[in-house]
Design a protein around this motif. Structure first.
Motif, PDB file in Angstrom:
ATOM      1  N   ASP A   9       0.807  -1.218   0.000  1.00 29.63           N
ATOM      2  CA  ASP A   9       0.000   0.000   0.000  1.00 29.63           C
ATOM      3  C   ASP A   9       0.839   1.267   0.000  1.00 29.63           C
ATOM      4  O   ASP A   9       0.363   2.325  -0.370  1.00 29.63           O
ATOM      5  N   TYR A  10       2.061   1.161   0.484  1.00 26.06           N
ATOM      6  CA  TYR A  10       2.837   2.387   0.696  1.00 26.06           C
ATOM      7  C   TYR A  10       3.992   2.472  -0.276  1.00 26.06           C
ATOM      8  O   TYR A  10       4.526   1.449  -0.721  1.00 26.06           O
ATOM      9  N   ASP A  11       4.354   3.671  -0.557  1.00 28.88           N
ATOM     10  CA  ASP A  11       5.447   3.898  -1.493  1.00 28.88           C
ATOM     11  C   ASP A  11       6.764   3.714  -0.763  1.00 28.88           C
ATOM     12  O   ASP A  11       7.181   4.548   0.024  1.00 28.88           O
ATOM     13  N   PRO A  16       5.140   2.943   7.859  1.00 26.64           N
ATOM     14  CA  PRO A  16       4.006   3.786   7.434  1.00 26.64           C
ATOM     15  C   PRO A  16       2.673   3.216   7.881  1.00 26.64           C
ATOM     16  O   PRO A  16       1.721   3.987   8.091  1.00 26.64           O
ATOM     17  N   ARG A  41       1.980   4.620  11.191  1.00 23.46           N
ATOM     18  CA  ARG A  41       1.656   6.041  11.060  1.00 23.46           C
ATOM     19  C   ARG A  41       0.249   6.188  10.505  1.00 23.46           C
ATOM     20  O   ARG A  41      -0.513   7.063  10.906  1.00 23.46           O
ATOM     21  N   HIS A  42      -0.104   5.310   9.577  1.00 18.85           N
ATOM     22  CA  HIS A  42      -1.421   5.326   8.974  1.00 18.85           C
ATOM     23  C   HIS A  42      -2.489   5.035  10.034  1.00 18.85           C
ATOM     24  O   HIS A  42      -3.517   5.707  10.101  1.00 18.85           O
ATOM     25  N   THR A  59      -3.201   7.955  11.992  1.00 17.93           N
ATOM     26  CA  THR A  59      -4.020   8.944  11.290  1.00 17.93           C
ATOM     27  C   THR A  59      -5.490   8.545  11.328  1.00 17.93           C
ATOM     28  O   THR A  59      -6.371   9.374  11.528  1.00 17.93           O
ATOM     29  N   GLU A 110       3.023  13.226  19.455  1.00 17.47           N
ATOM     30  CA  GLU A 110       4.071  13.922  18.710  1.00 17.47           C
ATOM     31  C   GLU A 110       5.350  13.111  18.645  1.00 17.47           C
ATOM     32  O   GLU A 110       6.034  13.065  17.639  1.00 17.47           O
ATOM     33  N   TRP A 111       5.657  12.469  19.751  1.00 18.70           N
ATOM     34  CA  TRP A 111       6.888  11.673  19.755  1.00 18.70           C
ATOM     35  C   TRP A 111       6.799  10.546  18.745  1.00 18.70           C
ATOM     36  O   TRP A 111       7.744  10.255  18.031  1.00 18.70           O
ATOM     37  N   LYS A 124       5.137  10.413  16.040  1.00 15.64           N
ATOM     38  CA  LYS A 124       5.321  10.922  14.676  1.00 15.64           C
ATOM     39  C   LYS A 124       6.796  11.083  14.368  1.00 15.64           C
ATOM     40  O   LYS A 124       7.285  10.693  13.306  1.00 15.64           O
ATOM     41  N   PHE A 125       7.470  11.672  15.312  1.00 15.10           N
ATOM     42  CA  PHE A 125       8.918  11.864  15.125  1.00 15.10           C
ATOM     43  C   PHE A 125       9.618  10.525  14.948  1.00 15.10           C
ATOM     44  O   PHE A 125      10.392  10.311  14.019  1.00 15.10           O
ATOM     45  N   ASP A 153       8.617   8.776  11.586  1.00 12.92           N
ATOM     46  CA  ASP A 153       9.140   9.468  10.411  1.00 12.92           C
ATOM     47  C   ASP A 153      10.651   9.341  10.315  1.00 12.92           C
ATOM     48  O   ASP A 153      11.210   9.178   9.229  1.00 12.92           O
ATOM     49  N   ALA A 154      11.297   9.429  11.474  1.00 10.24           N
ATOM     50  CA  ALA A 154      12.751   9.302  11.456  1.00 10.24           C
ATOM     51  C   ALA A 154      13.135   7.881  11.043  1.00 10.24           C
ATOM     52  O   ALA A 154      14.052   7.670  10.247  1.00 10.24           O
ATOM     53  N   TYR A 202      11.526   5.922   9.191  1.00  9.28           N
ATOM     54  CA  TYR A 202      11.147   5.666   7.809  1.00  9.28           C
ATOM     55  C   TYR A 202      11.946   6.529   6.836  1.00  9.28           C
ATOM     56  O   TYR A 202      11.645   6.591   5.670  1.00  9.28           O
ATOM     57  N   ASP A 203      12.945   7.216   7.300  1.00 11.71           N
ATOM     58  CA  ASP A 203      13.685   8.140   6.440  1.00 11.71           C
ATOM     59  C   ASP A 203      14.244   7.429   5.197  1.00 11.71           C
ATOM     60  O   ASP A 203      14.777   6.332   5.302  1.00 11.71           O
TER      61      ASP A 203
END
Lengths: 321, 796
Positions: A109-111, A124, A127-128, A131, A215-216, A218-219, A222-223, A225-226
């Motif tokens: 599903d994810y790029d 992701p 993260r999804h 959301t 918030e943590w 997310k950080f 995202d980090a 998944y860089d």
């Protein structure tokens, strides 16, 4: 005494300007004494109301019916439908029992960029889920090669309750066994942990982990998944990337709670050198057939057969009760 | 040079100077000779016995000599075509790379590929490793292959920096003291690059060196010093010139020279001057015998350096005693201790110290003052006796004012009046410190909530290329910030950015910004905003407080949406695909806040404020707020895996890294705001292109559809008319004049911020001068007319 000189002029009969002011100030004082206290009271009440309302509007209102945990499992679309359905059923059963939600995205599903292993979709996907369920406090990622075997206890009672977590946490332990210089924090509070994970003999076991959304998270996600980590060709892909960020970045290590393997992620087979510490025993929460997908000599579906039927047995027993 | 004549043959005069020979010495053309002969002459003129060094010379004149093509190649086309290939093919070249000096690479790209391939290979000495060079040549699109040849073990002759020389010499020879001898001291290149060298062999593809790499490194002696005398120099030069056909004997006596006060280079006795090589050598030698300046762009003269202070400094430089020469009596330990002493930058203390001492001074003078106050009162009383107040004044009127004051001071209220007077006097007397206290207190002015971090001493430390200009720039810049911080009650943290080998993994060098900010956060635990400032900045308008300029209305002074001004073409919202429009559609997993161009839109969520110049983010002046988010970004900013993959591309280090994580990690965006460049970080003309100027009538008169020029978010260059807050002379060290720019901006700032009295004085003097000029012009005109009249009369 006529003609006597006085140092000051005599008081004249006309009233001076001061007397009037004096009397007016007296009146004012009186008015203050009578009206002051009720006025102050009203102001205090207003302030109190304002404070109360602003306090309630500041906090995020959690809509009723928000699940407490979302169980996330990424599924490879190439797997057989029967197998996928069984896995989903296993999760759904546990979720329905404790009022949790489930989320089953496909690994495609994810790029992920080219040449990135599919297993990266874990990140992701979490993260999804955050959301989709913005108010759910915990996300639990469970790999598709694992089964939930013991549905009795909720995750809150078992793990995420701060006191319970504090009793389970392994502190001051090398993050990557056996001898990483980076060790888990020794003074971590249970309510501050935002990533709960276990460790197998090779390192952090990413097959089953819990992330507290916020918030943590997310950080962290995202980090993790860089793109530069994805392109770096870590040998164990996202697993090594996780070990890397945990060891290099204090803000991540500070939120990491390491719990004994069998609490969250018992393995059905041994990995590496043999001790039976993390091996699955009857009554454990999760049975993870670790490595069955990666190893071409093994077949997940076949391996899972016995435990799958055991789980169905347990489920039926419960229903009868 | 008497010695030369003694070497001439006896019939020299007969041969060349006799009258019957003279007519034969009519024009002689080189190309009239047979080709073998003139080619041979060419060879002599072009091929050097020792390897030709390509490096950065301290003095631009010397620099020319180093990189120039041989003179003969510049005479005519034919000779050029013949001599240049000879020059490149037959000479041995060495390249010396020092920190921050791009010269060798530029030279290589400048000579062109044809000459480059003739050169086959060249030896490069540098402290950087192979990988660095491979990348840097690739970026310059020069095709080379590199080979590691060896490394010179440290320590090389150590030279601890020129500045200490100046001060040492100064203390030894105060300006009025003994006559200052001329500097004849020579700096080796090794003094400029005091770290150990690695040697690489550069090769150009398509050619194989015929007989292996001629590995010869000229052992550079640590310059000759008077004490070591002639023998040492002679032997060293002999050693250097293996292939030369003549030997050079240098006789040198520093002491005699000093006594005689000779100013030229040391006396030399040249023996056996028969081949042109000697001349070449000699010239070469002389060119190095110059006192080098420690500046990178060389030269001492500059328009800015005209203040008496600088002059004194210049005199000092010239006054270096030859005894102080490098290498002599300087041990590693002493040099290190010296360097630490000089580099240890005095930390700026907080304001309190000065404040208390001032209070103490004031309390000493208080009794005297109280007396004065009393006298005031007596004077007032005098007036009182005359004007007993009448009763008629009901309303407040200015004419009534003195009477009221008199009333106040009537005898009954004298103590009250005294107290009031005392309070006023105290307020007036302490007004400066009261204002300061008010501005500083966190719940009043809020000054202590801001910390200015100034990265000073850039380039100091182990690299040591700070010269007089660099010091002057630093002094000015620091003074400017100190004043500003003191005015508004901000904290100022001057940090030492000198290059240090601080990390076990050395490659993190000069990525210290992150650590510095973290340290500042630790040091000022109650501060909220941290303002990073590069050294090359100047606050033009110290009357703007940060609060009123930016922070009171963050929503208006900054913008969150990257699409507003987006020189980097960062895609927003991030859609989770690799940026390819034809890629299949993937699930967008991000939350609405990350997708929103402005985050949650509240000013409270801004944690990082960055200006954008023409090329993207600019970290010359930016703000960061203490928060968990900031801890995280400071933590992730530098990562070994990112660094390993990208450090070749990330030329601007932290800046590129920030751009990268901003682009690729969605959690960053909702907390970053951008501020128009001109608001906190205006560039001078020349940085980031040319100044586009303001539209007519200023930015306020702009209408939709007009050319924005330097207005709005895309404005980059400093505008005097708009009274921009701060100037950042970014990139001035590459080809611009840092000190000159700093000087001009300082003068401009002073001029713009004159107080009315100064303006008045200037106006008087200006108008006076203008009048004088006019008068003079008038007088001249009259004189001219009178002359013409006289002439006319005479003619009549």
């Amino acid at each position: 005494m006529p003609g006597m000189q006085f140092p000051y002029p005599r008081k004249s009969s006309t009233p001076s300007a001061y007397t009037s002011t004096r009397s007016s100030s007296y009146r004012q004082r009186r008015a203050l004494r009578t009206y002051g206290p009720p006025f102050l009271g009203i102001v205090a009440l207003l302030w109190l109301f304002l404070w109360l309302f602003s306090g309630s509007s500041n906090g995020v209102r959690i809509p009723p019916g928000t699940p407490e945990v979302v169980i996330v499992t990424t599924l490879d679309p190439k797997l057989s439908e029967k197998y996928k359905e069984a896995i989903k059923e296993n999760r759904r059963h546990y979720a329905s029992r404790h009022g949790y939600a489930t989320f089953f995205p496909n690994t495609t599903d994810y790029d992920l960029m080219e040449k990135t292993p599919q297993s990266w979709s874990t990140v992701p996907a979490l993260r999804h889920a955050m959301t989709i369920y913005p108010h759910t406090p915990w996300m639990w990622y469970l790999t598709s090669t694992a089964l939930i075997m013991n549905t009795r206890e909720s995750l809150h009672d078992k793990l995420t309750e701060p006191k319970k977590l504090e009793s389970l946490m392994i502190i001051d332990k090398p993050v990557v066994p056996p001898d990483s210089v980076i060790k888990t924090f020794s003074h971590l509070h249970g309510d501050r942990a935002e990533l709960i994970i276990t460790q197998d003999k090779e390192g952090l076991a990413g097959g089953s982990l819990m992330v507290k959304s916020g918030e943590w998270a997310k950080f962290f996600l995202d980090a993790w998944y860089d793109p530069l980590y994805r392109s770096y060709n870590f040998q164990k892909a996202e697993g090594h990337a996780l070990e890397h960020i945990v060891q290099w970045h204090g803000t991540i290590l500070a939120k990491l709670a390491l719990v004994p393997q069998r609490v969250l992620n018992s393995y059905t087979r041994d990995v590496g050198t043999s001790t039976t510490e993390g091996l699955y025993q009857e009554g454990d929460f999760v049975a993870n057939f670790h490595g069955c997908q990666r190893d071409p000599a093994r077949n997940c579906e076949e391996e899972m057969g016995p435990l799958m039927s055991r789980w169905r047995e347990l489920r039926d027993q419960e229903r009868k009760r | 040079m008497d010695a030369d004549f003694s070497l001439l043959s006896d019939d020299f005069e007969d041969l060349f100077c006799s009258p019957h020979q003279i007519h034969l010495r009519a024009p002689f053309r080189l190309l009239d000779l047979s080709p073998e002969l003139w080619l041979r002459i060419c060879e002599y003129a072009v091929i050097k016995p020792k390897p030709i060094r390509v490096g950065k010379e301290p003095n631009p004149k010397d620099q020319m000599a180093v990189v120039q093509q041989p003179a003969i190649a510049r005479t005519c086309r034919l000779l050029r075509i013949e001599a240049l290939p000879m020059y490149y093919a037959m000479n041995k070249f060495e390249m010396l790379h020092c920190f921050g000096v791009p010269c060798p690479r530029k030279w290589i790209s400048a000579i062109g590929s044809a000459h480059r391939q003739r050169m086959k290979s060249m030896l490069m000495m540098s402290s950087c490793d192979l990988g660095f060079w491979e990348g840097s040549y690739r970026r310059a699109s020069i095709d080379v292959s590199l080979e590691f040849v060896g490394s010179e073990p440290s320590p090389v002759p150590l030279f601890t920096g020129f500045n200490k020389f100046m001060t040492a010499a100064q203390s030894k020879f105060p300006l009025g003291g003994p006559p200052a001898p001329e500097v004849t001291h020579r700096l080796d290149e090794s003094a400029w690059c005091p770290s150990s060298f690695q040697e690489h062999l550069l090769k150009w593809p398509g050619f194989e060196p015929s007989n292996g790499p001629g590995r010869h490194r000229a052992k550079v002696a640590s310059s000759y010093s008077p004490a070591s005398g002639a023998e040492a120099t002679g032997s060293s030069s002999g050693h250097r010139r293996r292939t030369s056909r003549a030997s050079l004997n240098v006789h040198l006596d520093g002491h005699t020279r000093t006594q005689l006060g000779l100013t030229a280079s040391p006396t030399k006795q040249v023996q056996l001057g028969t081949t042109p090589f000697i001349e070449e050598d000699d010239r070469d030698h002389m060119s190095l015998d110059r006192s080098p300046s420690p500046q990178r762009d060389g030269g001492w003269a500059s328009p800015g350096l005209t203040t008496p202070f600088e002059d004194a400094k210049g005199a000092r430089i010239r006054g270096v005693s030859p005894n102080m020469n490098g290498g002599h009596g300087v041990t590693w330990a002493s040099a290190k201790a010296n360097s630490e002493r000089v580099n240890g930058y005095p930390r700026y203390q907080s304001q309190n110290q000065g404040f208390f001492s001032r209070v103490r001074k004031m309390s000493m003078s208080l009794p005297l003052f109280a007396h004065g106050g009393q006298e005031d009162r007596y004077a007032e009383k005098e007036k009182l006796g005359r004007g007993r107040p009448g009763r008629d004044g009901g309303r407040m009127a200015w004419s009534d004012f003195p009477r009221r004051i008199g009333l106040l001071l009537s005898r009954r209220r004298k103590y009250l009046a005294l107290i009031i007077l005392g309070v006023f006097v105290a307020l007036w007397w302490f007004s400066a410190s009261i204002t300061f206290w008010y501005r500083r207190t966190s719940w009043l002015g809020g000054g202590s909530k801001f910390v200015i971090i100034l990265g000073a001493n850039q380039g100091g430390g182990v690299m040591e290329w700070k010269g007089a200009r660099e010091w002057a720039i630093e002094r000015d810049s620091v003074k400017n910030k100190k004043r500003y911080a003191a005015k508004w009650g901000y904290e100022l943290d001057i940090v030492d950015m000198s290059t240090k080998k601080r990390y076990a993994h050395e490659w993190r060098e000069s990525w210290e910004k992150v650590d510095v900010i973290r340290n500042a956060m630790k040091k000022y635990p109650h501060a909220e905003w941290f303002w990073w400032l590069d050294l090359n900045t100047f606050i033009m308008e110290p009357t703007y407080s940060l609060q009123s300029h930016i922070f009171n209305d963050l929503g208006r002074t900054t913008y969150r949406d990257i699409n507003v001004y987006n020189p980097l073409k960062i895609q927003h919202p991030p859609n989770g695909t690799s940026g390819d429009p034809n890629a299949p559609h993937f699930a967008n997993y991000l939350d609405p806040e990350s997708l929103s161009p402005v985050g949650d839109g509240k000013p409270g969520s801004v944690n990082l404020i960055v200006p954008q110049d023409c090329g993207g983010f600019n970290l010359g002046s930016f703000f960061v707020r203490r928060s968990h988010w900031t801890d995280r970004i400071l933590d992730i900013w530098w990562d070994p895996v990112f660094y390993e993959q990208r450090h070749m591309e990330w030329e601007h280090k932290e800046q590129d890294a920030l751009e990268y994580i901003y682009t690729n990690q969605p959690w960053i965006r909702p907390h970053v705001a951008f501020v128009p460049q001109r608001k906190v970080n205006a560039f001078p003309n020349g940085a980031c292109g040319d100044d586009r100027g303001l539209p007519e009538g200023g930015c306020r008169a702009l209408k939709i559809g007009d050319d924005m020029k330097e207005c709005g978010t895309q404005g980059i260059h400093y505008q005097e008319k708009e009274r921009d807050f701060l100037v950042n002379m970014a990139g001035c060290e590459w080809g611009r004049d840092c000190w000159g720019e700093m000087y001009n901006f300082r003068q401009l700032s002073n001029k713009l911020n004159r107080n009315p009295w100064e303006k008045f004085k200037d106006w008087i003097s200006d108008s006076w001068n203008a009048r004088k000029l006019k008068e003079k012009a008038k007088r001249d005109q009259e004189a001219l007319e009178a002359q013409q009249k006289e002439k006319a009369e005479q003619q009549q």
